[in-house]
Design an enzyme around this catalytic site. Structure first.
Site, PDB file in Angstrom:
ATOM      1  N   LYS A  52       2.453  -4.520   6.438  1.00  0.00           N
ATOM      2  CA  LYS A  52       2.764  -4.446   5.005  1.00  0.00           C
ATOM      3  C   LYS A  52       4.250  -4.163   4.783  1.00  0.00           C
ATOM      4  O   LYS A  52       4.848  -4.653   3.822  1.00  0.00           O
ATOM      5  CB  LYS A  52       1.929  -3.346   4.340  1.00  0.00           C
ATOM      6  CG  LYS A  52       0.443  -3.673   4.257  1.00  0.00           C
ATOM      7  CD  LYS A  52       0.197  -4.710   3.178  1.00  0.00           C
ATOM      8  CE  LYS A  52      -1.276  -4.843   2.831  1.00  0.00           C
ATOM      9  NZ  LYS A  52      -1.503  -5.908   1.841  1.00  0.00           N
ATOM     10  N   TYR A  70      -1.442  -2.004  10.943  1.00  0.00           N
ATOM     11  CA  TYR A  70      -1.714  -2.686   9.674  1.00  0.00           C
ATOM     12  C   TYR A  70      -0.616  -2.337   8.656  1.00  0.00           C
ATOM     13  O   TYR A  70      -0.063  -3.210   7.991  1.00  0.00           O
ATOM     14  CB  TYR A  70      -3.094  -2.283   9.138  1.00  0.00           C
ATOM     15  CG  TYR A  70      -3.192  -2.315   7.633  1.00  0.00           C
ATOM     16  CD1 TYR A  70      -3.159  -3.517   6.943  1.00  0.00           C
ATOM     17  CD2 TYR A  70      -3.298  -1.133   6.888  1.00  0.00           C
ATOM     18  CE1 TYR A  70      -3.222  -3.542   5.553  1.00  0.00           C
ATOM     19  CE2 TYR A  70      -3.364  -1.160   5.511  1.00  0.00           C
ATOM     20  CZ  TYR A  70      -3.322  -2.359   4.850  1.00  0.00           C
ATOM     21  OH  TYR A  70      -3.376  -2.385   3.484  1.00  0.00           O
ATOM     22  N   HIS A  71      -0.300  -1.045   8.556  1.00  0.00           N
ATOM     23  CA  HIS A  71       0.721  -0.640   7.593  1.00  0.00           C
ATOM     24  C   HIS A  71       2.084  -1.223   7.956  1.00  0.00           C
ATOM     25  O   HIS A  71       2.885  -1.538   7.074  1.00  0.00           O
ATOM     26  CB  HIS A  71       0.802   0.890   7.519  1.00  0.00           C
ATOM     27  CG  HIS A  71      -0.381   1.516   6.861  1.00  0.00           C
ATOM     28  ND1 HIS A  71      -1.502   1.906   7.538  1.00  0.00           N
ATOM     29  CD2 HIS A  71      -0.625   1.800   5.557  1.00  0.00           C
ATOM     30  CE1 HIS A  71      -2.380   2.414   6.688  1.00  0.00           C
ATOM     31  NE2 HIS A  71      -1.875   2.359   5.486  1.00  0.00           N
ATOM     32  N   THR A 114       0.833  -1.191   0.000  1.00  0.00           N
ATOM     33  CA  THR A 114       0.000   0.000   0.000  1.00  0.00           C
ATOM     34  C   THR A 114       0.874   1.250   0.000  1.00  0.00           C
ATOM     35  O   THR A 114       1.973   1.252   0.562  1.00  0.00           O
ATOM     36  CB  THR A 114      -0.940   0.025   1.227  1.00  0.00           C
ATOM     37  OG1 THR A 114      -1.195   1.390   1.595  1.00  0.00           O
ATOM     38  CG2 THR A 114      -0.334  -0.668   2.423  1.00  0.00           C
ATOM     39  N   SER A 124       0.021   2.888  10.713  1.00  0.00           N
ATOM     40  CA  SER A 124      -0.835   2.110  11.620  1.00  0.00           C
ATOM     41  C   SER A 124      -0.166   0.748  11.761  1.00  0.00           C
ATOM     42  O   SER A 124       0.764   0.423  11.019  1.00  0.00           O
ATOM     43  CB  SER A 124      -2.234   1.912  11.030  1.00  0.00           C
ATOM     44  OG  SER A 124      -2.169   0.978   9.955  1.00  0.00           O
TER      45      SER A 124
END
Lengths: 509, 112
Positions: free
Chosen positions: A272, A268-269, A222, A266
């Site tokens: 990634k 989540y990031h 992302t 975050s």
């Protein structure tokens, strides 16, 4: 649209290539190499073993009878593509898109996305059919046969078994939890997202090493991995160009080929970013080949295939955890909730329409990296500021559908800059892979409004009204966001969106 | 220019011009990122210095002969002999300076 971006690629890039010879480790320890003793790498073609041993650089896609001309470049006949996360917003859309182009598609899902959304008391506002019905409709309506298996990719044995059976030539990895807020709910959610994403991908990489090293991995990352550097330095495509130099103490070094800094926003990031390193290392250690796709925020609801039958529709989430910014604005406009922007709404992000995302993925699949090549693409078609996006949606909703739309600024639940420079380099897809965007923001917003305003869908949005506004704060505090300001856009002004647009908060879901 | 086992002798070892050879590999991100810089130099130095690229995995024999241990490796040949090399990514300015230093004084320092 450009079809010849991959004409001059050779067997060196082709997943049907099997390098012959012994396996050795490079003295510098940088990678594994496989070669013949006679000073020339040799290969066999898995599809045409009768060719015997040959020089893999000697045959181009244009010359090879296995690669045929298609709308997005030369296309490997009946190319086998495995989609992990095939039940999702992008996975299902891509399955139908590729199937209609003549690819052989297989997919895996454990329906986690349906459960995560239900956990919040939400649902896809565009109704979606159960998988059995989807598969049946794909066959009936589009003549596409999809080979589906239900399991969690964390179950490495099942994953290996399926890869062994299907022998994918490309693997598209959409099977991660894609929500920043979901990862910020509490420790359990953060740990879950990181485990699911990082370990799922790690298991996939080991399975590819052992069972499908020639397949290319199209791994979804992302744009949020990069953050928004406040110096305004360009956000390169993952890797520094050779002319980027580090100067220090009167000396100078090229940064060419090094990964650019990541500044995830975050947990989540962060997952990634960890994936990025795991994929990068696997290419280095095992000669896997991968595109790490730094995808912008996808918006939209339309491709020819998903619109062909109600049973073929892809999901469309607008809740605070899984709804992305433009999609959420459209839903808010339809049911009369003011469009919510965070802070000043000056957050700038890269965006891409659903249909254009499918074109990008197809081009990446058709242009496999070379053995061991880890490459990064920034997959966006334009950069917008969130505030301006809200105004665009509000104007189209008012002008074309007669809706009364307000915009409200809420205090920002996230920890991020509201106003910042944003210069993104996104050259590889258009310049090297022939990508040409086909959808404008206004057209797609119009299409979305047209679908969502249908009474049956409108009532599904009404039913989840209470989970659209943000409640998850990065601070962990449980308190509704304060409203800073509420306003209406001036009606009937000509919408003039150019390269400068508006984008939102973390447009990530 | 793409170099391989078939043309290396003619284009490099028997060249009347100095030749800068970029030893590279597909799995090496720095190699990929110097590609455009090397291509620009090839155009700009045409007629004075020849510039070629050699894939070390496709041509392990030649890579072995010149003891390529890390890539990208930029090896400068004059009169068929190696006179200098640089290993690791280089900016265009650095590569230009490297060539000037080596060729300005007719023979390079043999720096490794």
């Amino acid at each position: 649209m450009s079809k010849d971006h991959n004409a001059q690629k050779t067997c060196w890039n082709c997943p049907a290539l099997e390098l012959r010879g012994h396996v050795d480790f490079r003295a510098c320890g940088q990678s594994m190499r496989k070669f013949m003793t006679e000073g020339q790498a040799m290969a066999e073609c898995k599809r045409r073993p009768e060719l015997g041993l040959f020089d893999p650089a000697s045959l181009t896609f244009e010359e090879c009878p296995e690669w045929e001309e298609g709308p997005y470049g030369y296309q490997l006949r009946d190319m086998r593509v495995l989609i992990l996360g095939i039940d999702g917003y992008l996975g299902w859309t891509l399955a139908l898109w590729l199937g209609s182009l003549g690819f052989r598609v297989a997919g895996v899902d454990n329906f986690n996305r349906r459960r995560w959304v239900a956990e919040e008391g939400s649902h896809s506002v565009v109704p979606i059919a159960p998988m059995e019905e989807r598969l049946r409709a794909a066959k009936e309506v589009l003549g596409i046969e999809i080979s589906f298996r239900e399991f969690d990719i964390l179950d490495n044995e099942k994953l290996r078994q399926f890869i062994q059976e299907f022998q994918p030539e490309a693997i598209v990895h959409y099977a991660e939890c894609p929500s920043a807020p979901y990862s910020m709910v509490d420790f359990q959610h953060a740990a879950y997202v990181q485990h699911n994403n990082v370990i799922g991908t790690l298991g996939l990489l080991f399975a590819m090493r052992d069972l499908a090293p020639e397949a290319s991995l199209i791994k979804l990352g992302t744009m949020g991995e990069y953050g928004t550097p406040l110096t305004g330095r360009p956000i390169f495509e993952g890797i520094f160009p050779a002319d980027a130099v580090l100067q220090w103490d009167g000396r100078e070094w090229s940064l060419g080929g090094e990964l650019t800094p990541r500044d995830p926003v975050s947990f989540y990031h962060v997952s990634k970013v960890q994936d990025t390193f795991n994929v990068y290392e696997s290419c280095k250690y095992w000669w896997l080949r991968s595109y790490d796709v730094m995808q912008g925020v996808i918006y939209g609801v339309h491709t020819e295939q998903v619109a062909a039958d109600p049973r073929l529709r892809t999901r469309f989430d607008v809740d605070e955890w899984f709804g992305t910014v433009i999609n959420r604005f459209v839903a808010q406009a339809v049911v009369g909730i003011p469009l919510t922007i965070y802070g000043s709404g000056g957050q700038t992000r890269g965006f891409l329409a659903l249909r254009d995302a499918m074109q990008c993925m197809t081009r990446l699949i058709l242009s496999p990296p070379e053995p061991g090549q880890y490459d990064v693409v920034n997959q966006i078609s334009g950069v917008y500021r969130v505030r301006e996006l809200a105004e665009t949606v509000a104007r189209i909703a008012a002008d074309e559908f007669g809706l009364e739309v307000e915009i409200q600024r809420l205090e920002n639940p996230r920890v991020e800059a509201d106003e910042h420079p944003y210069e993104v380099v996104y050259e590889k897809l258009p310049q090297q892979l022939g990508f040409e965007p086909q959808v404008t923001l206004e057209e797609e917003v119009y299409q979305m409004l047209k679908l969502l305003i249908q009474p049956s869908i409108r009532s599904r949005i009404e039913a989840i009204r209470q989970v659209i506004l943000p409640k998850t704060r990065w601070s962990g505090l449980h308190k509704e966001m304060d409203v800073i300001e509420r306003y209406k856009v001036r009606p009937r002004r000509v919408v003039g969106l150019g390269a400068e647009g508006g984008g939102e908060d973390d447009p990530e879901r | 220019m793409i170099l391989n086992a078939d043309n290396f002798e003619k284009e490099v070892l028997k060249s009347s011009l100095p030749v800068l050879v970029d030893f590279w590999a597909s799995w090496c991100p720095p190699c990929k990122m110097v590609e455009p810089v090397v291509a620009e130099l090839e155009r700009e130095l045409a007629g004075r210095v020849k510039v070629g690229k050699l894939n070390v995995d496709q041509n392990p024999g030649i890579a072995g002969r010149y003891h390529i241990q890390g890539v990208p490796a930029f090896v400068l040949f004059v009169g068929g002999k190696e006179v200098a090399r640089r290993v690791g990514a280089q900016s265009k300015t650095q590569l230009r300076r490297f060539l000037e230093e080596c060729l300005g004084s007719s023979r390079g320092s043999g720096e490794r």
